[in-house]
Write an enzyme that holds these catalytic residues in place. Structure first.
Site, PDB file in Angstrom:
ATOM      1  N   LEU A   8       0.845  -1.198   0.000  1.00 29.52           N
ATOM      2  CA  LEU A   8       0.000   0.000   0.000  1.00 29.52           C
ATOM      3  C   LEU A   8       0.878   1.245   0.000  1.00 29.52           C
ATOM      4  CD1 LEU A   8      -2.749  -1.051   2.579  1.00 29.52           C
ATOM      5  CD2 LEU A   8      -2.629  -1.465   0.115  1.00 29.52           C
ATOM      6  N   GLY A  11      -0.765   6.696  -0.411  1.00 24.57           N
ATOM      7  CA  GLY A  11      -0.982   7.847   0.479  1.00 24.57           C
ATOM      8  C   GLY A  11      -0.024   8.988   0.194  1.00 24.57           C
ATOM      9  N   ARG A  15       2.182  14.843   6.423  1.00 26.77           N
ATOM     10  CA  ARG A  15       3.031  15.375   7.497  1.00 26.77           C
ATOM     11  C   ARG A  15       4.514  15.440   7.132  1.00 26.77           C
ATOM     12  NH1 ARG A  15       1.244  11.806  12.349  1.00 26.77           N
ATOM     13  NH2 ARG A  15       0.214  10.623  10.706  1.00 26.77           N
ATOM     14  N   LYS A  22       5.624  10.021  -0.012  1.00 29.11           N
ATOM     15  CA  LYS A  22       6.181   9.559   1.265  1.00 29.11           C
ATOM     16  C   LYS A  22       7.077   8.329   1.118  1.00 29.11           C
ATOM     17  CE  LYS A  22       3.653   7.562   4.569  1.00 29.11           C
ATOM     18  NZ  LYS A  22       2.731   7.498   5.726  1.00 29.11           N
ATOM     19  N   THR A  78      -7.959   2.218   3.068  1.00 27.02           N
ATOM     20  CA  THR A  78      -7.112   1.026   2.911  1.00 27.02           C
ATOM     21  C   THR A  78      -7.874  -0.152   2.296  1.00 27.02           C
ATOM     22  OG1 THR A  78      -7.560   0.599   5.257  1.00 27.02           O
ATOM     23  CG2 THR A  78      -5.425   1.582   4.717  1.00 27.02           C
ATOM     24  N   TYR A 363      46.280  20.082  -7.152  1.00 28.14           N
ATOM     25  CA  TYR A 363      45.129  19.686  -7.954  1.00 28.14           C
ATOM     26  C   TYR A 363      45.626  18.836  -9.116  1.00 28.14           C
ATOM     27  CZ  TYR A 363      41.467  19.496 -11.348  1.00 28.14           C
ATOM     28  OH  TYR A 363      40.541  19.022 -12.251  1.00 28.14           O
ATOM     29  N   ALA A 377      54.741  19.667  -3.514  1.00 27.11           N
ATOM     30  CA  ALA A 377      53.647  20.425  -2.910  1.00 27.11           C
ATOM     31  C   ALA A 377      53.151  21.520  -3.852  1.00 27.11           C
ATOM     32  CB  ALA A 377      54.109  21.046  -1.602  1.00 27.11           C
TER      33      ALA A 377
HETATM   34  C1  UD1 Z   1      -3.933   1.974   9.368  1.00 23.61           C
HETATM   35  C2  UD1 Z   1      -4.924   0.987   9.952  1.00 23.61           C
HETATM   36  C3  UD1 Z   1      -4.730   0.919  11.479  1.00 23.61           C
HETATM   37  C4  UD1 Z   1      -3.287   0.542  11.777  1.00 23.61           C
HETATM   38  C5  UD1 Z   1      -2.339   1.529  11.100  1.00 23.61           C
HETATM   39  C6  UD1 Z   1      -0.918   1.062  11.261  1.00 23.61           C
HETATM   40  C7  UD1 Z   1      -6.947   1.139   8.573  1.00 23.61           C
HETATM   41  C8  UD1 Z   1      -8.309   1.689   8.448  1.00 23.61           C
HETATM   42  N1  UD1 Z   1      -6.277   1.423   9.671  1.00 23.61           N
HETATM   43  O1  UD1 Z   1      -4.277   3.245   9.870  1.00 23.61           O
HETATM   44  O2  UD1 Z   1      -5.585  -0.068  12.026  1.00 23.61           O
HETATM   45  O3  UD1 Z   1      -3.093   0.553  13.194  1.00 23.61           O
HETATM   46  O4  UD1 Z   1      -2.617   1.585   9.687  1.00 23.61           O
HETATM   47  O5  UD1 Z   1      -0.057   2.038  10.718  1.00 23.61           O
HETATM   48  O6  UD1 Z   1      -6.514   0.425   7.691  1.00 23.61           O
HETATM   49  N2  UD1 Z   1      -3.279   3.874   1.753  1.00 23.61           N
HETATM   50  C9  UD1 Z   1      -3.539   3.747   0.408  1.00 23.61           C
HETATM   51  N3  UD1 Z   1      -4.722   4.167  -0.081  1.00 23.61           N
HETATM   52  C10 UD1 Z   1      -5.694   4.717   0.713  1.00 23.61           C
HETATM   53  C11 UD1 Z   1      -5.417   4.844   2.093  1.00 23.61           C
HETATM   54  C12 UD1 Z   1      -4.214   4.396   2.573  1.00 23.61           C
HETATM   55  O7  UD1 Z   1      -2.700   3.249  -0.355  1.00 23.61           O
HETATM   56  O8  UD1 Z   1      -6.754   5.069   0.192  1.00 23.61           O
HETATM   57  C13 UD1 Z   1      -1.980   3.393   2.268  1.00 23.61           C
HETATM   58  C14 UD1 Z   1      -1.151   4.487   2.860  1.00 23.61           C
HETATM   59  O9  UD1 Z   1      -0.313   5.063   1.878  1.00 23.61           O
HETATM   60  C15 UD1 Z   1      -0.367   3.764   3.918  1.00 23.61           C
HETATM   61  C16 UD1 Z   1      -1.262   2.625   4.345  1.00 23.61           C
HETATM   62  O10 UD1 Z   1      -2.225   2.481   3.307  1.00 23.61           O
HETATM   63  O11 UD1 Z   1       0.825   3.185   3.394  1.00 23.61           O
HETATM   64  C17 UD1 Z   1      -1.956   2.905   5.667  1.00 23.61           C
HETATM   65  O12 UD1 Z   1      -2.790   4.040   5.485  1.00 23.61           O
HETATM   66  P1  UD1 Z   1      -2.984   5.150   6.595  1.00 23.61           P
HETATM   67  O13 UD1 Z   1      -3.929   6.149   6.109  1.00 23.61           O
HETATM   68  O14 UD1 Z   1      -1.658   5.597   7.050  1.00 23.61           O
HETATM   69  O15 UD1 Z   1      -3.722   4.293   7.729  1.00 23.61           O
HETATM   70  P2  UD1 Z   1      -3.733   4.623   9.243  1.00 23.61           P
HETATM   71  O16 UD1 Z   1      -4.749   5.650   9.513  1.00 23.61           O
HETATM   72  O17 UD1 Z   1      -2.363   4.863   9.732  1.00 23.61           O
HETATM   73 CA    CA Z   2      -0.124   5.280   8.908  1.00 23.61          CA
END
Ligand code: UD1
Ligand code: CA
Length: 459
Positions: A8, A11, A15, A22, A78, A363, A377
């Site tokens: 995944l 995102g 931050r 990222k 996710t 150099y 030198a």
């Molecule tokens: C998620 C989990 C949470 C877990 C945490 C650990 C869910 C709803 N929650 O939360 O239970 O404790 O990770 O870090 O899954 N991403 C996508 N597409 C999207 C959304 C997210 O590719 O539409 C990717 C993000 O880039 C990231 C990962 O999924 O790599 C996790 O997404 P993020 O939004 O960071 O989830 P958290 O809120 O941290």
């Molecule tokens: Ca996260």
């Protein structure tokens, strides 16, 4: 078993406050995404699919050719991301390992144990979890014995659930068919209005399927959402690299001050002093001593070489050669066995032959120096006429006098000498002395004359 890994990585990483997606931020010489892919590599999955979105073009460029990419647009959570990821998987796949692209501390053994547990337990899903002193922000794991019955996101959790210290890492193994079916039934009735992958766990439970949890070391569950966390994971990754090297026989005076990237090879028997940065595909041979204060990138340092207080970029340091202190070796600097580049010396695109020395303040550019020659030198190879670069050739056993300007193109024959302070514009024959200097004049009593002139002028 037919395994697919879905990473995944869609995102934005708000931050990080950066244009760079990222997962492309780097820690210890690799992007976050590359660390995750490296951890998954030993699983030898049939397919690896990256779900990308923000900065898709840059991420695609960074992906290895064996990784398939699918674009998730818009990013609806996710659960949606994994649904999109499944589109990149073939029909033969029956096990899906989901891994977030921003967790560079995940280890290969841990991912393997998730898949292994999933298989031996015949689970519909297996969740990798960690225990945290402060679980704020993470999804909480609801258990009944070894069965995971649900995951509740922090924002959606009640007081009791917020008291749970076991959290979801977002690493899971799933049965592909059951996952596909559950994803089709996901709602988005939650605080963020997103499709939560975590809700699949309750759906599978409701259907009477088995979901198990595997607990791992807390540090592995660290995701990167900020530069502070990026620095934190970098420190852990460096420490792992250094621990492995020391276990293999590399000596480190103070490993907390040694910064070695993932692609670097250091042979047993080398010694690394503090404040050393080894980057890219740098290599260090046995018995070499590197540091203190060395920044080397794409450089090979041969066995027995010594490099102190220096910057090396695309250089080759031969066996038993010595570099530093305060030396700058640029691309194409090639120091042969037992040669030396000393204090305040810059060398670029040049060969320094076996046993030859450039000890001070020089150099050397676009030059070949033969064997056993000495460069006095403050010698400069004047390689650039403002339009083009020209070559200097220095033979074997040559003695270049201090402060010689070698105006290229120019060739200095074997065993030749140049007089100190000479500007050499013509080739020098083997064995000859070339000297280019105006005769020294002397003005007797000059100091007295100066004094008299000053008092006359009232100074
Ligand atoms: C998620 C989990 C949470 C877990 C945490 C650990 C869910 C709803 N929650 O939360 O239970 O404790 O990770 O870090 O899954 N991403 C996508 N597409 C999207 C959304 C997210 O590719 O539409 C990717 C993000 O880039 C990231 C990962 O999924 O790599 C996790 O997404 P993020 O939004 O960071 O989830 P958290 O809120 O941290
Ligand atoms: Ca996260």
């Amino acid at each position: 078993m037919n395994l697919a890994v879905i990473v995944l990585a869609a995102g934005k990483g708000t931050r990080m406050k950066s244009e760079l997606p990222k997962v492309l931020h780097r820690a210890a010489g690799r992007s976050l995404l590359a660390w995750v892919l490296a951890a998954a590599e030993p699983l030898d999955a049939d397919e690896t699919v990256a779900v990308i979105g923000h900065g898709a073009d840059a991420v695609i460029e960074a992906l290895p050719s064996t990784t398939v990419s699918v674009v998730q647009e818009p990013q609806l959570g996710t659960g949606d991301a994994v649904r999109v990821g499944l589109n990149g998987c073939g029909d033969a796949v029956n096990t899906i390992l989901v891994v977030p692209g921003d967790m560079p501390l995940l280890e290969a053994d841990t991912l393997a144990s998730v898949v292994e547990t999933h298989r031996t337990q015949r689970a519909a899903a297996t969740v990798l979890t960690v225990k945290m002193d402060d679980p704020t922000g993470y999804g909480r794991i609801e258990r009944r014995g070894d069965q995971v019955i649900g995951i509740v996101e922090h924002r959606d959790a009640d007081a009791r659930q917020r008291g749970i210290d076991e959290v979801n890492t977002s690493v899971y193994a799933f049965d592909a068919e059951l996952l596909t079916d559950a994803l089709d039934r996901l709602g988005r009735d939650n605080s963020q209005g997103e499709y939560y992958l975590t809700d699949v766990i309750a759906i599978l439970n409701a259907d009477g399927h088995r979901v198990v949890g595997v607990v791992t070391d807390t540090v592995e569950g660290t995701g990167v959402n900020s530069h502070a966390q990026l620095a934190g994971v970098s420190e852990v990754l460096r420490q792992r690299i250094n621990d492995r090297l020391m276990a293999d026989g590399v000596a480190m005076i103070d490993p907390s001050r040694v910064y070695i990237d993932a692609g670097v090879a250091v042979d047993p028997g080398a010694t690394i002093y503090p404040d050393v940065y080894l980057e890219g595909d740098t290599t260090v041979g046995a018995g070499a001593a590197v540091g203190p204060n060395v920044h080397a990138r794409g450089t090979s340092i041969a066995p027995g070489a010594t490099v102190r207080f220096s910057v090396l970029d695309g250089a080759v340091v031969g066996p038993k050669a010595t570099v530093g202190p305060f030396t700058y070796l640029r691309p194409g600097a090639d120091l042969r066995e037992g040669s030396k580049a000393g204090a305040f010396v810059e060398i670029k695109n040049s060969q320094v032959g076996v046993g030859s020395k450039v000890p001070h303040l020089s150099y050397i550019g676009d030059t070949t120096i033969g064997e056993a020659s000495n460069i006095g030198a403050a010698t400069v190879t004047v390689n650039y006429d403002g339009f083009e670069k020209h070559k200097t050739k220095i033979g074997d056993r040559v003695k270049i006098g201090s402060d010689t300007m070698l105006v290229a193109p120019v060739t200095i024959g074997d065993d030749a000498y140049t007089g100190a302070g000479s500007v050499i514009t013509h080739d020098v024959s083997p064995g000859a002395l070339a000297i280019e200097r105006s005769p020294q004049r002397e003005i007797p009593g000059y100091a007295e004359t100066r004094k008299r002139r000053a008092s006359r002028d009232g100074k």
